[in-house]
Enzyme design. Structure first.
Site, PDB file in Angstrom:
ATOM      1  N   PRO A 172       0.826  -1.207   0.000  1.00  0.00           N
ATOM      2  CA  PRO A 172       0.000   0.000   0.000  1.00  0.00           C
ATOM      3  C   PRO A 172       0.861   1.258   0.000  1.00  0.00           C
ATOM      4  CG  PRO A 172      -0.700  -1.558   1.702  1.00  0.00           C
ATOM      5  CD  PRO A 172       0.617  -2.038   1.189  1.00  0.00           C
ATOM      6  N   PRO A 173       0.282   2.404  -0.354  1.00  0.00           N
ATOM      7  CA  PRO A 173       1.056   3.661  -0.338  1.00  0.00           C
ATOM      8  C   PRO A 173       1.531   4.002   1.073  1.00  0.00           C
ATOM      9  CG  PRO A 173      -0.994   3.916  -1.588  1.00  0.00           C
ATOM     10  CD  PRO A 173      -1.078   2.592  -0.892  1.00  0.00           C
ATOM     11  N   GLY A 174       2.738   4.537   1.153  1.00  0.00           N
ATOM     12  CA  GLY A 174       3.261   5.021   2.422  1.00  0.00           C
ATOM     13  C   GLY A 174       3.917   3.975   3.288  1.00  0.00           C
ATOM     14  N   THR A 175       4.121   2.767   2.770  1.00  0.00           N
ATOM     15  CA  THR A 175       4.704   1.711   3.602  1.00  0.00           C
ATOM     16  C   THR A 175       6.222   1.677   3.530  1.00  0.00           C
ATOM     17  OG1 THR A 175       4.273   0.185   1.756  1.00  0.00           O
ATOM     18  CG2 THR A 175       2.682   0.227   3.551  1.00  0.00           C
ATOM     19  N   GLY A 176       6.853   2.516   2.703  1.00  0.00           N
ATOM     20  CA  GLY A 176       8.307   2.625   2.705  1.00  0.00           C
ATOM     21  C   GLY A 176       8.992   1.912   1.567  1.00  0.00           C
ATOM     22  N   LYS A 177       8.327   1.740   0.447  1.00  0.00           N
ATOM     23  CA  LYS A 177       8.950   1.039  -0.684  1.00  0.00           C
ATOM     24  C   LYS A 177      10.114   1.852  -1.258  1.00  0.00           C
ATOM     25  CE  LYS A 177       5.000   0.788  -2.854  1.00  0.00           C
ATOM     26  NZ  LYS A 177       4.113   1.330  -1.807  1.00  0.00           N
ATOM     27  N   HIS A 392     -30.684  12.212  19.468  1.00  0.00           N
ATOM     28  CA  HIS A 392     -30.056  11.144  18.693  1.00  0.00           C
ATOM     29  C   HIS A 392     -29.141  10.289  19.562  1.00  0.00           C
ATOM     30  CE1 HIS A 392     -28.309   9.292  15.053  1.00  0.00           C
ATOM     31  NE2 HIS A 392     -27.135   9.409  15.672  1.00  0.00           N
ATOM     32  N   GLU A 393     -28.326  10.934  20.354  1.00  0.00           N
ATOM     33  CA  GLU A 393     -27.395  10.192  21.192  1.00  0.00           C
ATOM     34  C   GLU A 393     -28.125   9.443  22.311  1.00  0.00           C
ATOM     35  OE1 GLU A 393     -24.410   9.715  20.366  1.00  0.00           O
ATOM     36  OE2 GLU A 393     -24.455  11.153  18.711  1.00  0.00           O
ATOM     37  N   HIS A 396     -29.307   6.185  20.963  1.00  0.00           N
ATOM     38  CA  HIS A 396     -28.260   5.164  20.977  1.00  0.00           C
ATOM     39  C   HIS A 396     -28.141   4.526  22.363  1.00  0.00           C
ATOM     40  CE1 HIS A 396     -26.612   5.467  16.962  1.00  0.00           C
ATOM     41  NE2 HIS A 396     -26.497   6.792  17.051  1.00  0.00           N
TER      42      HIS A 396
END
Length: 406
Positions: A172-177, A392-393, A396
């Site tokens: 994936p992008p950003g993994t240090g290739k 709303h909360e 929940h």
């Protein structure tokens, strides 16, 4: 040479009267400018305009026995004309030089259009090492063989082993290739060519193939060396999907790359590294053994990997005693190396903005919220919206209470 005094030039009729009264010592007629230079007996000099082909001034001077000479050119006009001609000559020469330089520049660009755009990093100029790359230990172990081959090739050739010609980094992008590729070049201490795959492709068919040939030609001259192609899926996609019967520029570039990697010529000492996050679209001929022999998965780091990455980025940042890298590694699941570097950097920016000396826990919390959720919203001022959100909360909470299995 006459030096006319133009302070009080006489009129034409006044000049005729002065000639008849014997005040004029000498006359010089300038036919081209329709003027006459007058020298008086008292030493004054002047310039008077006369008619073209003026016979009256000639007859008057002859009757008064005043010497009259005719000058084909005006002394002042000749000097100004010389300056004008000199200026025009300089201007013409300057335009010719500019035109020749532009033609030479265009010709040089045309000749260099098919040359590789790769950037060469000489050996010893890359300071990145494997210790600067954390969280991907499996990938580092795989690539350590490449470094060993570049440093000690005889160790492999003695037993008939052949180092992989190509290594594909997938993740994936950003993994240090890209960082891994630079670390390999830094550890092996060899020349490093880096280029993006999109720089091969141009509008004209054949330019990309020419650049691939030129890249490998330069690499062979610097052997042993490393070629790194980033985002190789830009040229390595499956063939047969192009327009024009498969003769488009991208496919021609890919065909040349396949030939250079495993063709009739031997690329001994040239190792091709490539990175992509779309290995599923790459051509099967590019992934076969003999080209990209080895595919290395560079996945998102686990908890220990994230802690090691945070430790690498925290080397140059003053962390407070209340910041625990292990705890932050547990709080950042799914973060890549680039995300973690951004988290530390945002915390450092907040610390500098608050004029503090150390990155504390509060700065890290605020940086995490900014990275994951963006800037903080303004407090609600509308009571109706507050009541709506409260209902709303509360809903929940009621459902969670009434339904134990929820």
């Amino acid at each position: 040479m006459f030096k006319p005094d133009l302070s009080k030039p006489p009129s034409y009729s006044g000049l005729l009267k002065a000639i008849r009264s014997g005040e004029v010592k000498e006359l010089k007629l300038l036919p081209r400018s329709d003027q006459v230079l007058v020298q008086f007996k008292d030493g004054r000099e002047s310039r008077v305009a006369v008619f073209s082909n003026d016979q009256q001034i000639i007859r008057t001077a002859e009757a008064a026995r005043v010497p009259l000479s005719v000058s084909p050119t005006d002394p002042e006009g000749a000097g100004s004309g010389l300056l004008i001609n000199l200026f025009l000559g300089v201007l013409l020469i300057s335009l010719l030089v500019l035109l020749l330089r532009r033609s030479a520049s265009v010709a040089q660009k045309a000749l260099g259009f098919g040359r590789s755009q790769a950037r060469l990093q000489p050996e010893g100029s890359i300071n990145v090492r494997f210790e600067d790359v954390a969280g991907i230990d499996e990938a580092k172990a795989e690539l350590q063989e490449v470094v060993t081959f570049l440093k000690e090739p005889e160790r492999f050739t003695a037993v008939g082993a052949r180092i992989p010609r190509g290594v594909l980094l997938v993740g994936p992008p950003g993994t240090g290739k890209t960082l891994l590729a630079r670390a390999i070049a830094g550890e092996a201490d060899v020349p490093f060519f880096s280029i993006s795959a999109s720089e091969f492709v141009e509008m004209f068919v054949g330019v990309g193939a020419s650049r691939v040939r030129d890249l490998f030609r330069q690499a062979k001259a610097k052997s042993p060396c490393i070629i790194f192609i980033d985002e190789i899926d830009a040229v390595g996609r499956q063939r047969g999907a192009g327009i024009g019967g498969g003769n488009d520029e991208r496919e021609q570039t890919l065909n040349q790359l396949l030939t250079e990697m495993d063709g009739f010529e031997d690329n001994s000492g040239v190792i091709l590294l490539a990175a992509t996050n779309r290995s599923d679209v790459l051509d099967s001929a590019l992934l076969r053994p003999g080209r990209f022999d080895r595919q290395i998965m560079v996945e998102l780091p686990d908890r220990r990997g994230r802690e090691a990455i945070l430790g690498v980025h925290a080397r140059t940042r003053p962390l407070g005693d209340d910041v625990s890298l292990g705890m932050w590694a547990r709080r950042t699941p799914g973060f890549s190396g680039a995300d973690l570097a951004n988290l530390i950097n945002e915390a450092a920016i907040l610390t500098a903005r608050r004029e503090r000396l150390f990155i504390d826990e509060q700065s890290m919390n605020d940086a995490l919220e900014r990275v994951t959720m963006g800037l903080g919203a303004k407090p609600l001022q509308d009571s109706a919206k507050k009541r709506l959100i409260a209902y709303h909360e509360v809903g929940h909470a009621l459902l969670t209470t009434l339904l134990p299995a929820a």
